[in-house]
Design a protein around this motif. Structure first.
Motif, PDB file in Angstrom:
ATOM      1  N   ARG A 205     -20.478 -18.915 -28.393  1.00 61.10           N
ATOM      2  CA  ARG A 205     -19.090 -18.470 -28.331  1.00 61.10           C
ATOM      3  C   ARG A 205     -18.294 -18.916 -29.542  1.00 61.10           C
ATOM      4  N   ARG A 394     -24.221 -11.731  -9.494  1.00 57.20           N
ATOM      5  CA  ARG A 394     -24.429 -10.536 -10.326  1.00 57.20           C
ATOM      6  C   ARG A 394     -24.992  -9.386  -9.503  1.00 57.20           C
ATOM      7  N   GLU A 478     -16.363 -17.646 -11.874  1.00 57.55           N
ATOM      8  CA  GLU A 478     -16.719 -17.214 -13.229  1.00 57.55           C
ATOM      9  C   GLU A 478     -16.695 -15.694 -13.331  1.00 57.55           C
ATOM     10  N   ARG A 479     -17.199 -15.028 -12.286  1.00 57.32           N
ATOM     11  CA  ARG A 479     -17.196 -13.563 -12.276  1.00 57.32           C
ATOM     12  C   ARG A 479     -15.768 -13.028 -12.328  1.00 57.32           C
ATOM     13  N   ARG A 481     -13.156 -14.562 -13.601  1.00 58.92           N
ATOM     14  CA  ARG A 481     -12.600 -14.824 -14.935  1.00 58.92           C
ATOM     15  C   ARG A 481     -13.094 -13.800 -15.949  1.00 58.92           C
ATOM     16  N   ARG A 482     -14.393 -13.452 -15.846  1.00 56.63           N
ATOM     17  CA  ARG A 482     -14.928 -12.442 -16.769  1.00 56.63           C
ATOM     18  C   ARG A 482     -14.248 -11.094 -16.553  1.00 56.63           C
ATOM     19  N   ARG A 483     -14.042 -10.724 -15.293  1.00 58.70           N
ATOM     20  CA  ARG A 483     -13.375  -9.452 -15.003  1.00 58.70           C
ATOM     21  C   ARG A 483     -11.953  -9.452 -15.550  1.00 58.70           C
ATOM     22  N   ALA A 485     -10.830 -11.146 -18.039  1.00 55.63           N
ATOM     23  CA  ALA A 485     -10.886 -11.061 -19.507  1.00 55.63           C
ATOM     24  C   ALA A 485     -11.179  -9.635 -19.954  1.00 55.63           C
ATOM     25  N   LEU A 486     -12.082  -8.946 -19.250  1.00 53.40           N
ATOM     26  CA  LEU A 486     -12.400  -7.560 -19.599  1.00 53.40           C
ATOM     27  C   LEU A 486     -11.194  -6.652 -19.381  1.00 53.40           C
TER      28      LEU A 486
END
Length: 509
Positions: A205, A394, A478-479, A481-483, A485-486
């Motif tokens: 990262r 996932r 975490e999932r 947070r990723r969503r 961010a997307l």
């Protein structure tokens, strides 16, 4: 000890520099002294095992490293055969000196109760029962520092010759001796990188380059390269420098070679004889499991302190590098009480809660699984739970935490984690054990002394479920947070062009 042969299940199928070989060819090679005397040994492949030692809560354990070196196929078969030859003579010598029940590791010692080979559970039980029977006694728990890496080559050669009953090693034995002392190694990652199986795999990262294995393990060829490729890419005969490193020291043998364990045992034959005699003279017993030494004798603190000094002095007679460090030495005094024994740590820092030996802890009354062992177990559980939780999160992207918990197979995780390669000899029975099997057997073997072992894991299933639940919650977070961010990136991709248009319009007005 029976004849030596190679079954198909014993064939080495890991990637290395040489090609696979049939059992009959391997046996013919290893049994032919003339061919062995001329055999060119490949370098060992080297990798390092790393783990964190047990530490108190909120403290990080010290990183422990163990270099592991494994031989090419033909080399391993030769080492195995010569181990067989020396082992027969070593067992005869142990029996002659009365040491058959003292040297425990890397040997098959039958259990009178079952007829099967003992593992560390029985060894620890026998030693602790001996302490309980003596009542008033002192116990030395010692650790030889850097055991395999400290063996003096000249002394080892002498031990080897003594076992064979000759003044000079025959040419074939001498070739094997040179291969295991003046050995060469190649770092596994360096070799794989030279051959295209390891390299830059992406970026972190922060933008730094990240290396990793480029070829899945199953797809790595069993023979990593041809002879010419080895000379050019590994040995430095081409445009690239050699990555082979040779042990040019006059001490040390590679841990992990099929013959190393036998040589390490044979190396201490004279030491074992002397210290065993001292223990008997003091009405006690001597036990050595590889580099772990336990001496139980009658006497008080003064007797134990005197014996400790003698053992430390004796070990120095067997090589300049071989030593028992003071910080790894513990002296305990056990005294008979109305119920069992009391246990006092007199010297050393290891064993403040009781004597620790082969994965167990004894406080004079009860036997427990060692704290570090339990810590290692639950570290494995956490890692396994984390991987499983991420897979589930996932696989079912629309399910929440409670739905994932309801569908998670907790029992499957409990049944598969914590195999016990480190707890017993490398017999097939022990490879199939789970930690639960191990603990159940240990509690049974120790009898009334082992009741505390079962209690240590009473909340075992609860703890596993709690770790899984914790990791599922983390994976879902975490999932999310990723969503988020997307979604932010998508919104920016919509907003930015609009802002650019507005700015362009204002600039042209």
């Amino acid at each position: 000890m029976g004849d030596w042969s190679i079954a198909r299940g014993d064939l080495k199928r890991y990637p290395h520099f040489d090609s696979p070989i049939a059992p009959s060819e391997a046996e013919a090679l290893a049994r032919d002294p003339a061919r062995v005397a001329l055999h060119a040994f490949y370098p060992f492949m080297l990798y390092t095992q790393r783990w964190n030692r047990f530490a108190a809560k909120y403290h990080k354990g010290k990183v422990k490293e163990r270099p592991i070196r494994y031989a090419a196929r033909r080399d391993a078969y030769i080492f195995s055969y010569y181990r067989h030859l020396l082992s027969e003579r070593y067992e005869v010598e142990l029996a002659r000196r009365g040491l058959s029940a003292c040297v425990l590791a890397y040997r098959k010692i039958p259990d009178p109760e079952t007829g099967k080979g003992k593992c560390n559970i029985e060894f620890a039980r026998d030693a602790i029962q001996g302490i309980a029977q003596l009542g008033d006694c002192c116990v030395l728990a010692l650790d030889i520092s850097g055991f395999f890496e400290s063996l003096d080559h000249a002394l080892l050669k002498g031990r080897w010759s003594t076992l064979l009953g000759c003044e000079r090693l025959p040419s074939d034995h001498y070739q094997v001796f040179k291969a295991i002392t003046a050995y060469s190694v190649v770092d596994k990652k360096e070799a794989y990188e030279r051959l295209g199986h390891f390299g830059i795999k992406g970026k972190t990262r922060s933008g730094t380059l990240k290396k990793g294995f480029l070829t899945p393990y199953q797809a790595v060829p069993v023979q990593l390269c041809t002879g010419s490729e080895f000379r050019e890419s590994i040995a430095g005969h081409g445009s690239l420098p050699s990555i082979i490193r040779k042990n040019r020291k006059c001490f040390g043998i590679p841990q992990g070679a099929p013959i190393s364990d036998l040589l390490a045992n044979a190396y201490l034959l004279e030491f074992d004889t002397v210290v065993h005699r001292w223990a008997l003279e003091l009405g006690g017993a001597y036990h050595r499991y590889s580099d772990d030494i336990l001496i139980v004798v009658r006497g008080d603190e003064a007797a134990g302190t005197q014996l400790l000094a003698k053992v430390q002095e004796e070990i120095r007679r067997h090589g300049d590098k071989l030593q028992i460090k003071t910080e790894k030495s513990s002296l305990f005094v056990f005294e008979r009480t109305a119920h069992a024994q009391s246990c006092r740590l007199i010297e050393g820092t290891q064993g403040r809660n009781g004597l620790e030996y082969l994965g167990f802890r004894y406080n004079g009354t009860r036997v427990y699984i060692r704290d570090a062992t339990l810590s290692g177990l639950y570290r494995k559980v956490t890692l396994a739970a984390r991987r499983a939780a991420r897979v589930e999160a996932r696989r079912y992207p629309n399910k929440g935490v409670e739905e994932l918990k309801a569908g998670f197979d907790y029992e499957a995780l409990i049944s598969r984690f914590g195999r016990v390669e480190d707890f017993g000899e490398a017999g097939h029975d022990y490879r199939k054990w789970t930690f639960w099997t191990y603990v159940t057997r240990a509690a049974k073997k120790f009898g009334t002394q082992g009741h505390s072992i079962s209690r240590q894991l009473q909340r075992h299933r609860e703890l596993v479920r709690a770790r899984v639940d914790q990791e599922l919650e983390r994976a879902v977070a975490e999932r999310c947070r990723r969503r988020a961010a997307l979604e932010l990136l998508e919104n920016l991709s919509i907003v930015l062009p609009t802002l650019q248009d507005v700015c362009h319009q204002q600039a042209t007005m």
